[in-house]
Design an enzyme around this catalytic site. Sequence first.
Site, PDB file in Angstrom:
ATOM      1  N   GLY A  51      35.010  36.379  38.503  1.00  0.00           N
ATOM      2  CA  GLY A  51      33.977  37.404  38.519  1.00  0.00           C
ATOM      3  C   GLY A  51      33.188  37.460  37.228  1.00  0.00           C
ATOM      4  CB  ALA A  52      32.967  35.147  34.461  1.00  0.00           C
ATOM      5  CB  SER A  53      28.278  35.734  37.900  1.00  0.00           C
ATOM      6  OG  SER A  53      28.662  36.742  38.817  1.00  0.00           O
ATOM      7  NE  ARG A  54      25.992  40.381  39.084  1.00  0.00           N
ATOM      8  CZ  ARG A  54      26.135  39.605  40.165  1.00  0.00           C
ATOM      9  NH1 ARG A  54      27.231  39.691  40.898  1.00  0.00           N
ATOM     10  NH2 ARG A  54      25.210  38.744  40.509  1.00  0.00           N
ATOM     11  CB  ILE A  95      34.077  43.711  32.519  1.00  0.00           C
ATOM     12  CG1 ILE A  95      33.736  45.203  32.323  1.00  0.00           C
ATOM     13  CG2 ILE A  95      35.324  43.349  31.706  1.00  0.00           C
ATOM     14  CD1 ILE A  95      34.786  46.154  32.876  1.00  0.00           C
ATOM     15  N   GLY A  96      33.315  40.652  33.087  1.00  0.00           N
ATOM     16  CA  GLY A  96      33.688  39.243  33.040  1.00  0.00           C
ATOM     17  C   GLY A  96      32.740  38.443  32.175  1.00  0.00           C
ATOM     18  CE  LYS A 131      31.694  36.872  46.765  1.00  0.00           C
ATOM     19  NZ  LYS A 131      31.714  37.656  48.020  1.00  0.00           N
ATOM     20  CE1 TYR A 139      38.747  49.569  43.446  1.00  0.00           C
ATOM     21  CE2 TYR A 139      39.236  51.765  42.603  1.00  0.00           C
ATOM     22  CZ  TYR A 139      38.872  50.444  42.381  1.00  0.00           C
ATOM     23  OH  TYR A 139      38.648  50.009  41.100  1.00  0.00           O
ATOM     24  CE  LYS A 151      41.110  47.281  39.280  1.00  0.00           C
ATOM     25  NZ  LYS A 151      40.225  46.127  39.263  1.00  0.00           N
TER      26      LYS A 151
END
Length: 272
Positions: free
Chosen positions: A13-16, A18-19, A38, A164, A168
């Site tokens: 999930g590093a495209s935006r 915190i990642g 993705k 959720y 989590k």
Amino acid sequence: MSTLAGKTLFITGASRGIGRAIALRAARDGANVAIAAKSAVANPKLAGTIHSVAAEVHAAGGRGLALKCDIREEDQVHAAVAATVEHFGGLDILVNNASAIWLRGTLDTPMKRFDLMHGVNARGSFLCAQACLPHLLEAAEPHILTLAPPPSLDPRWWGPHTGYTLAKMGMSFVTLGLAAEFGPRGVAVNALWPRSIIATDAINMIPGVDPARCRTPEIVADAAHAVLTSTGARYAGRFLIDDEVLHAAGETDLDRYAVDPSRPLLPDLFLD
């Protein structure tokens, strides 16, 4: 280890958000960063792709590798991890950042949303760890860091959004199990959670959140850096809070992380 120079990170999930912030903080040390997400094509509603972050990593002084990967898909995860190891020659750190959120009650939670959250959050974290661990066990100072809260059975966190919370907390319990299983084998497994809500696109899923009362993703990135550059048993099997980590590292000025330092912060979910 006070730097991530030469270390290889696999960040989901590093495209935006915190990642991305964690990736850029590592890049400033000269780290190798696999950006697994993705988002391969630009979206006018959501800034950032694996390719744009890989370019930012290079510009910041690191080496980036863009990997289109849906962490719900076993074949894609194993292929992304294999590509990372082939490209960089090994793997030192897994950051389980990817997460899906849906803050609604039981009657307002479609099973499609329920399945998405569980596929990404608990199952995705477990799958990524399973794929990365054979390589992490060969690393000198291996880490798994998961963005998950301290485990809680407090009904106030379960009643409003059971689906959720279950998903989590699943990430939290995966952390607990991995720490018990692989801590004795030298892998530092920890979880990290923000004290206050972080100003990312995810806040659009939380009704009534004022972005001015949030902190920026950089506070989590700096806390993650402090954990990932630690050695020995200082951080092992712990559920850490971002500002506590920074205080322990000697950081006293946290106002610089506030979107608006004059406004009171909004506490994040799952914390007293």
